[in-house]
Motif scaffolding. Structure first.
Motif, PDB file in Angstrom:
ATOM      1  N   TYR A  68       0.821  -1.214   0.000  1.00  0.00           N
ATOM      2  CA  TYR A  68       0.000   0.000   0.000  1.00  0.00           C
ATOM      3  C   TYR A  68       0.855   1.264   0.000  1.00  0.00           C
ATOM      4  CZ  TYR A  68      -4.692  -1.875   1.066  1.00  0.00           C
ATOM      5  OH  TYR A  68      -5.908  -2.472   1.007  1.00  0.00           O
ATOM      6  N   ASN A  81      -6.228   0.609  -8.139  1.00  0.00           N
ATOM      7  CA  ASN A  81      -5.908  -0.405  -7.126  1.00  0.00           C
ATOM      8  C   ASN A  81      -6.765  -1.665  -7.219  1.00  0.00           C
ATOM      9  OD1 ASN A  81      -8.320   0.655  -6.302  1.00  0.00           O
ATOM     10  ND2 ASN A  81      -7.699   1.012  -4.186  1.00  0.00           N
ATOM     11  N   PRO A  94      -8.204  10.170  -7.166  1.00  0.00           N
ATOM     12  CA  PRO A  94      -6.739  10.222  -7.159  1.00  0.00           C
ATOM     13  C   PRO A  94      -6.047   8.853  -7.126  1.00  0.00           C
ATOM     14  CG  PRO A  94      -7.577  10.640  -4.950  1.00  0.00           C
ATOM     15  CD  PRO A  94      -8.772  10.507  -5.840  1.00  0.00           C
ATOM     16  N   PHE A 113     -13.591  16.499   3.370  1.00  0.00           N
ATOM     17  CA  PHE A 113     -13.435  15.420   4.356  1.00  0.00           C
ATOM     18  C   PHE A 113     -12.826  15.950   5.644  1.00  0.00           C
ATOM     19  CE2 PHE A 113     -13.655  13.639   0.149  1.00  0.00           C
ATOM     20  CZ  PHE A 113     -14.584  12.618   0.313  1.00  0.00           C
ATOM     21  N   PHE A 157     -23.671   9.837   2.415  1.00  0.00           N
ATOM     22  CA  PHE A 157     -22.657  10.073   1.378  1.00  0.00           C
ATOM     23  C   PHE A 157     -23.219  10.969   0.273  1.00  0.00           C
ATOM     24  CE2 PHE A 157     -21.370   8.913  -2.906  1.00  0.00           C
ATOM     25  CZ  PHE A 157     -20.020   9.195  -2.863  1.00  0.00           C
ATOM     26  N   GLY A 243     -16.565   5.140  -1.767  1.00  0.00           N
ATOM     27  CA  GLY A 243     -17.338   5.617  -0.626  1.00  0.00           C
ATOM     28  C   GLY A 243     -18.666   4.941  -0.415  1.00  0.00           C
ATOM     29  N   THR A 247     -18.602   1.422   3.746  1.00  0.00           N
ATOM     30  CA  THR A 247     -19.163   1.584   5.088  1.00  0.00           C
ATOM     31  C   THR A 247     -20.349   0.634   5.319  1.00  0.00           C
ATOM     32  OG1 THR A 247     -18.477   3.887   4.899  1.00  0.00           O
ATOM     33  CG2 THR A 247     -19.753   3.293   6.839  1.00  0.00           C
ATOM     34  N   ALA A 288     -13.150  -3.858   4.887  1.00  0.00           N
ATOM     35  CA  ALA A 288     -13.940  -4.256   3.716  1.00  0.00           C
ATOM     36  C   ALA A 288     -13.104  -4.430   2.448  1.00  0.00           C
ATOM     37  CB  ALA A 288     -15.032  -3.214   3.471  1.00  0.00           C
ATOM     38  N   ARG A 293      -1.912  -3.351  -6.033  1.00  0.00           N
ATOM     39  CA  ARG A 293      -1.031  -2.485  -6.823  1.00  0.00           C
ATOM     40  C   ARG A 293      -0.443  -3.271  -7.981  1.00  0.00           C
ATOM     41  NH1 ARG A 293      -2.946   0.677  -3.857  1.00  0.00           N
ATOM     42  NH2 ARG A 293      -1.993   2.181  -2.464  1.00  0.00           N
ATOM     43  N   THR A 345      -6.736  -1.134   7.626  1.00  0.00           N
ATOM     44  CA  THR A 345      -8.081  -1.026   7.053  1.00  0.00           C
ATOM     45  C   THR A 345      -8.204   0.087   6.028  1.00  0.00           C
ATOM     46  OG1 THR A 345      -9.006  -1.926   9.052  1.00  0.00           O
ATOM     47  CG2 THR A 345     -10.514  -0.615   7.703  1.00  0.00           C
ATOM     48  N   GLY A 347      -5.626   1.401   4.369  1.00  0.00           N
ATOM     49  CA  GLY A 347      -4.425   1.438   3.552  1.00  0.00           C
ATOM     50  C   GLY A 347      -3.281   2.102   4.306  1.00  0.00           C
ATOM     51  N   HIS A 351      -2.038   7.195  -0.333  1.00  0.00           N
ATOM     52  CA  HIS A 351      -3.416   6.879  -0.740  1.00  0.00           C
ATOM     53  C   HIS A 351      -4.317   6.525   0.435  1.00  0.00           C
ATOM     54  CE1 HIS A 351      -2.688   7.001  -5.058  1.00  0.00           C
ATOM     55  NE2 HIS A 351      -1.535   6.376  -4.830  1.00  0.00           N
ATOM     56  N   ILE A 354      -9.267   8.746   2.123  1.00  0.00           N
ATOM     57  CA  ILE A 354      -9.680  10.134   2.361  1.00  0.00           C
ATOM     58  C   ILE A 354     -10.984  10.168   3.174  1.00  0.00           C
ATOM     59  CG2 ILE A 354     -11.157  10.499   0.317  1.00  0.00           C
ATOM     60  CD1 ILE A 354      -9.697  13.137  -0.142  1.00  0.00           C
ATOM     61  N   ALA A 359     -16.177   7.489   7.648  1.00  0.00           N
ATOM     62  CA  ALA A 359     -16.537   6.103   7.961  1.00  0.00           C
ATOM     63  C   ALA A 359     -16.589   5.883   9.473  1.00  0.00           C
ATOM     64  CB  ALA A 359     -15.525   5.160   7.317  1.00  0.00           C
TER      65      ALA A 359
HETATM   66  C1  HEM Z   1     -15.214   1.632   6.341  1.00  0.00           C
HETATM   67  C2  HEM Z   1     -15.185   2.314   5.217  1.00  0.00           C
HETATM   68  C3  HEM Z   1     -14.000   2.461   4.314  1.00  0.00           C
HETATM   69  C4  HEM Z   1     -12.949   1.624   4.129  1.00  0.00           C
HETATM   70  C5  HEM Z   1     -12.680   0.271   4.795  1.00  0.00           C
HETATM   71  C6  HEM Z   1     -12.071   2.240   3.137  1.00  0.00           C
HETATM   72  C7  HEM Z   1     -10.883   1.712   2.702  1.00  0.00           C
HETATM   73  C8  HEM Z   1      -9.996   2.374   1.872  1.00  0.00           C
HETATM   74  C9  HEM Z   1      -8.683   1.893   1.536  1.00  0.00           C
HETATM   75  C10 HEM Z   1      -8.071   0.584   1.990  1.00  0.00           C
HETATM   76  C11 HEM Z   1      -8.118   2.831   0.731  1.00  0.00           C
HETATM   77  C12 HEM Z   1      -6.709   2.785   0.146  1.00  0.00           C
HETATM   78  C13 HEM Z   1      -6.758   2.034  -1.130  1.00  0.00           C
HETATM   79  C14 HEM Z   1      -5.408   1.816  -1.727  1.00  0.00           C
HETATM   80  O1  HEM Z   1      -4.437   2.483  -1.370  1.00  0.00           O
HETATM   81  O2  HEM Z   1      -5.330   0.933  -2.584  1.00  0.00           O
HETATM   82  C15 HEM Z   1      -9.078   3.867   0.513  1.00  0.00           C
HETATM   83  C16 HEM Z   1      -8.870   4.949  -0.304  1.00  0.00           C
HETATM   84  C17 HEM Z   1      -9.868   5.834  -0.646  1.00  0.00           C
HETATM   85  N1  HEM Z   1     -11.102   5.946  -0.036  1.00  0.00           N
HETATM   86 FE1  HEM Z   1     -11.820   4.766   1.435  1.00  0.00          FE
HETATM   87  N2  HEM Z   1     -12.648   3.414   2.734  1.00  0.00           N
HETATM   88  C18 HEM Z   1     -13.812   3.597   3.431  1.00  0.00           C
HETATM   89  C19 HEM Z   1     -14.669   4.661   3.313  1.00  0.00           C
HETATM   90  C20 HEM Z   1     -14.563   5.667   2.396  1.00  0.00           C
HETATM   91  C21 HEM Z   1     -15.524   6.712   2.203  1.00  0.00           C
HETATM   92  C22 HEM Z   1     -16.795   6.889   3.032  1.00  0.00           C
HETATM   93  C23 HEM Z   1     -15.066   7.475   1.151  1.00  0.00           C
HETATM   94  C24 HEM Z   1     -15.653   8.696   0.494  1.00  0.00           C
HETATM   95  C25 HEM Z   1     -16.808   9.205   0.711  1.00  0.00           C
HETATM   96  C26 HEM Z   1     -13.828   6.908   0.708  1.00  0.00           C
HETATM   97  C27 HEM Z   1     -13.066   7.387  -0.335  1.00  0.00           C
HETATM   98  C28 HEM Z   1     -11.794   6.950  -0.651  1.00  0.00           C
HETATM   99  C29 HEM Z   1     -10.979   7.520  -1.722  1.00  0.00           C
HETATM  100  C30 HEM Z   1     -11.371   8.656  -2.668  1.00  0.00           C
HETATM  101  C31 HEM Z   1      -9.772   6.825  -1.706  1.00  0.00           C
HETATM  102  C32 HEM Z   1      -8.571   7.052  -2.626  1.00  0.00           C
HETATM  103  C33 HEM Z   1      -7.593   7.940  -1.897  1.00  0.00           C
HETATM  104  C34 HEM Z   1      -6.337   8.217  -2.667  1.00  0.00           C
HETATM  105  O3  HEM Z   1      -6.030   7.557  -3.666  1.00  0.00           O
HETATM  106  O4  HEM Z   1      -5.616   9.137  -2.251  1.00  0.00           O
HETATM  107  N3  HEM Z   1     -13.536   5.811   1.488  1.00  0.00           N
HETATM  108  N4  HEM Z   1     -10.208   3.584   1.229  1.00  0.00           N
END
Ligand code: HEM
Length: 402
Positions: A68, A81, A94, A113, A157, A243, A247, A288, A293, A345, A347, A351, A354, A359
């Motif tokens: 990650y 990813n 992103p 956020f 959301f 997003g 959740t 979840a 990569r 969880t 990451g 990345h 955000i 969550a």
């Molecule tokens: C329990 C809920 C959530 C979990 C377990 C989760 C998990 C993750 C993980 C593991 C990553 C990193 C992915 C990677 O590096 O390959 C990630 C990135 C991201 N998540 Fe979440 N997420 C959650 C909720 C949310 C919510 C509510 C939103 C937006 C409303 C969101 C938007 C994003 C975005 C836009 C990225 C990409 C960030 C980047 O590339 O800089 N996530 N999430």
């Protein structure tokens, strides 16, 4: 296993090949023991599965974190990813970019956020939770995933994203198809539908700006210029699919755990100050996302020969269930120390999710609102919960009674 033999490249030695398909369904016990079995002593810690086009899987927390977080070795460029790679009309952003470009893309949406925003969404989520419970409580039971988990976080959301609530009916099946549909043709067709929908929403923001991330993408500047259409829609797609499903998925496992563990319910009701720690522990135990990569350049990683572009899956679940990082990892323990600092969880590295504050807030609201009103609930004796795994896992059928 014809497909399998085709998808073991020449540089992968036979002793590192194991058959593991991330797309599978099962009971709670079946699913978690199947994943946890990847930590068995006789298994290589890094192995190649020929399934889904073929990819590596890293199984230990240290390696999950490196995949990650170390962009010099493992990259999200050009595809993002998702493994297997999802065919999108243009890269999701992103996630499918790396610093310094990534920093610019993320800067545009970051303010949505920040804590003040999240607090506002939290009030909305609390009211939604109360309204849904008013409807559900007299029924004496519900199917938690469809009746609750898919409503509260998604309506909250949509509010944050400035999207109309009536779009929910269309968005939810799309999100589920994209993350858990093994047929890549079907997943790609759904992604194209979502792309067209988001393009129309983005277009509207050009003439009718709002106070939301889509407007920030359309009106804001990065690299000293406006984003082009593919960058705007690609960013909206990433926010939507990251997003919308995650959740609800986490909530489904939390509700199942509470339904089957009266002591944990009691502990949170008697001592609500435990709730923030419970949120962290539930996020650790039930992450979840199952993402990864591509290998950036040919290399030896811990003695394993990897070639540029090899997909590498780094399931947060395996990292969080690694006893080397979290002793007695399968057990939910609200007294566990330093969980937030070590969990995978969300990451790791640039990345890192955000939406993590959003969550966390939604999980907290659920525990604060649900437990005092429904202190006793259980899994229906005449029905069986079902877990579905893909690039995100969820308990998609959870019959509860009270
Ligand atoms: C329990 C809920 C959530 C979990 C377990 C989760 C998990 C993750 C993980 C593991 C990553 C990193 C992915 C990677 O590096 O390959 C990630 C990135 C991201 N998540 Fe979440 N997420 C959650 C909720 C949310 C919510 C509510 C939103 C937006 C409303 C969101 C938007 C994003 C975005 C836009 C990225 C990409 C960030 C980047 O590339 O800089 N996530 N999430």
């Amino acid at each position: 296993m014809t497909e399998a033999t085709m998808t073991v490249p020449a540089h992968v030695p036979a002793h590192l090949v194991r058959d593991f398909n991330i797309f599978f369904d099962g009971s709670y016990d079946e699913v978690f023991s199947h994943w946890k079995g990847l930590h068995d002593e006789d298994r290589p810690e890094i192995f190649w599965t020929p399934r889904n086009g073929g990819h590596w899987i890293v199984t230990r927390a240290e390696d999950v974190e490196t995949v990650y977080g170390n962009g010099d070795l493992f990259t999200t460029v050009p595809y993002g990813n998702a493994i297997p790679y999802r065919n999108t009309p243009a890269p999701p952003l992103p996630i499918a970019s790396e610093p310094p470009e990534h920093t610019e893309y993320r800067r545009l949406i970051n303010p949505f956020f920040f804590p003040k925003r999240i607090q506002k969404v939290g009030e909305h989520a609390r009211q939604l939770t109360r309204d849904i419970m008013d409807r559900l409580i007299p029924q004496g039971g519900c199917e938690f995933y469809n009746d609750f988990a898919m409503f509260m976080p998604i309506y909250a959301f949509l509010g944050l994203a400035g999207l109309p609530e009536e779009d929910w009916e269309m968005l939810m099946p799309w999100a589920q198809t994209v993350v858990r549909e093994p047929d890549m043709e079907v997943a790609a067709a759904t992604t194209r539908d979502a792309w067209a929908y988001l393009k129309s929403r983005v277009d509207v923001r050009r003439t009718q700006p709002g106070d939301d991330p889509l407007t920030a993408l359309v009106q804001g500047e990065a690299f000293g210029r406006r984003l082009d259409e593919n960058e705007c829609v690609g960013s909206a797609l990433n926010i939507l699919f990251a997003g919308v499903d995650t959740t609800p998925a986490t909530l489904s496992f939390v509700a199942h755990h509470l339904a089957t563990h009266p002591d944990h319910r009691r502990a949170l009701i008697d001592k609500p100050s435990l709730i923030p720690a419970a949120v962290e522990e539930y996020l650790r135990r039930f992450p979840a996302g199952v993402t990864g990569r591509g290998v950036k350049n040919d290399m030896e990683y811990k003695g394993v020969t990897m070639k540029q572009g090899d997909p590498v899956l780094s399931p947060a679940l395996l990292g969080n269930l690694d006893e080397r990082r979290f002793p007695d990892a399968m057990t939910v323990d609200f007294d566990r120390k330093n969980v937030a600092g070590q969990t995978l969880t969300f990451g790791a590295g640039p990345h890192r999710c955000i939406g993590m504050m959003l969550a966390r807030m939604q999980l907290r609201v659920f525990l604060e609102e649900w437990l005092p009103r429904l202190p006793d609930f259980w899994v229906a004796e005449d029905d069986v919960p079902l877990v579905r795994c893909g690039t995100a896992m969820a308990m998609t059928h959870l019959p509860l009674r009270w």
